[in-house]
Design a protein around this motif. Structure first.
Motif, short mmCIF file in Angstrom:
data_model
loop_
_atom_site.label_atom_id
_atom_site.label_comp_id
_atom_site.label_asym_id
_atom_site.label_seq_id
_atom_site.Cartn_x
_atom_site.Cartn_y
_atom_site.Cartn_z
N GLU A 61 0.83 -1.20 0.00
CA GLU A 61 0.00 0.00 0.00
C GLU A 61 0.87 1.26 0.00
N HIS A 102 -3.07 3.93 4.65
CA HIS A 102 -3.24 2.72 3.82
C HIS A 102 -3.54 3.12 2.37
N GLU A 107 -6.96 6.37 3.57
CA GLU A 107 -6.71 5.48 2.43
C GLU A 107 -6.58 6.29 1.13
#
Ligand SMILES: [Zn+2]
Length: 391
Positions: free
Chosen positions: A198, A285, A352
């Motif tokens: 990631e 992430h 994210e």
């Protein structure tokens, strides 16, 4: 550092060779060595689980996860070199799964561009002019363990921070922590790279942290603790998701069976035992789209609307970028943000970034998100982080 992989299994097939390596950080050692052309993954983050020469300078690489069940995140990184210039064709498939990361190419392992590819169902194919000048092919930019050390050192040259070893990973690699030295009792915690592939999360963490650490007013009031690379074993091995024990670290924040999460828990407990207050935490992430997983405003955290207000302020200044907030509460899953919320009664988010989000956009959003977060936190009194207790 002692050699981590002491046993090298050799297969003397002409077309499939498992090579030994002297690189300490190299743990995945599959290679295709047909004489003239060599495909190898014997470097940190390298991964191509099986490589076969199909004939006529055509290669087939198969990706296999470290263990199952696992979230789909088939990582690969390998190097191509040839003694004589040779056009080659590389096809890549994923065992029992499909691709997530588009192929990228680099000559120096630092500067990357998208590699043209042809996709046919679950397999993609690329054409490369192999030569003495090695090229790297990888699912995302390669950010290995050394990269974090170099980054922290360069940050240390600009701002007053400490960079120390928090402890050792499952396989004995150092887990580093960075701290601003403000001697405050209010702490903001930043984590990264629980999941090795990631990389866009890491690309957001770097500017985000640099911005926090560079803001005098902010670090005067808040102490910032950063553990930027929580899964150095998985990063070195080119794992899809898990640590060296085959465990998803972001499911371990309830049972704490893994040393990596225990180290962070013990550090945070030591902070609070010494009179510190954890006031906010972020965990970086990547996923298929840009999204901020938050705790619900109704969860009874201090203060209830902190994240809503912060991301609302962010949304106003980054349009047309869409700030997606997804509140959620899952007490049994063992996710970091939930552990922070349930343990310290404060907000935490999973930040994210999309796998394919433009890298300049990732940087810009990180700058704006850190600016607006600092403003929001500075506008919140110390009391507001501690006054409300969940019933
Ligand atoms: Zn993740």
């Amino acid at each position: 550092m002692k050699k981590l992989l002491s046993i090298c299994a050799l297969s003397f097939s002409a077309i499939l060779l498992t090579a030994c390596t002297s690189n300490n950080e190299s743990v995945n050692t599959q290679a295709c060595n047909a004489g003239n052309v060599i495909l190898t993954a014997d470097f940190a983050t390298g991964r191509m689980d099986e490589c076969k020469l199909l004939g006529n300078n055509e290669y087939l690489i198969t990706l296999i996860p470290e263990n199952t069940p696992i979230n789909s995140s088939p990582w690969y990184a390998f190097k191509i070199q040839a003694k004589q210039p040779t056009p080659i064709k590389v096809t890549m498939v994923v065992k029992g799964d499909k691709h997530r990361y588009l192929p990228k190419i680099s000559k120096n392992g630092k500067d990357w561009q998208l590699q043209p590819y042809h996709i046919d169902g679950k397999r993609w194919t690329i054409n490369i002019d192999a030569s003495q000048d090695a090229v790297y092919i990888s699912g995302q930019e390669i950010i290995d363990n050394q990269y974090y050390i170099d980054w922290a050192k360069s940050l240390q040259n600009k701002v007053k921070i400490s960079h120390e070893i928090l402890g050792k990973s499952t396989q004995g690699r150092p887990l580093y922590q960075i701290e601003s030295n403000s001697h405050s009792n209010e702490w903001v915690v930043v984590l990264g790279r629980m999941h090795p592939p990631e990389v866009t999360g890491a690309l957001a963490l770097f500017p985000f942290v640099e911005n926090l650490m560079s803001n005098k007013a902010f670090i005067q009031r808040f102490n910032v603790l950063v553990i930027p690379n929580l899964n150095p074993d998985g990063v070195a091995m080119g794992n899809w998701r898990h640590n060296a024990n085959g465990v998803d670290l972001n499911r371990d924040w309830k049972t704490f069976k893994q040393v990596e999460s225990r180290l962070v828990r013990d550090k945070l407990n030591a902070i609070t035992a010494a009179g510190g207050n954890i006031v906010f935490a972020l965990d970086f992430h990547s996923t298929r789209k840009d999204i901020f997983y938050t705790m619900p405003s109704s969860y009874g955290l201090n203060p209830p609307h902190l994240v809503e207000n912060w991301l609302g302020a962010l949304e106003k200044i980054v349009a047309p970028f869409v700030v997606r907030q997804q509140p959620g509460n899952n007490p049994d899953k063992g996710v970091f943000k939930q552990y922070i919320a349930d343990t310290f009664n404060v907000h935490a988010i999973t930040y994210e970034m999309g796998d394919n989000t433009d890298r300049a956009v990732i940087d810009d959003i990180a700058q704006q998100a850190s600016n607006t977060l600092m403003k929001t936190l500075l506008n919140t009194s110390a009391n507001e982080f501690t006054s409300m207790r969940k019933q």
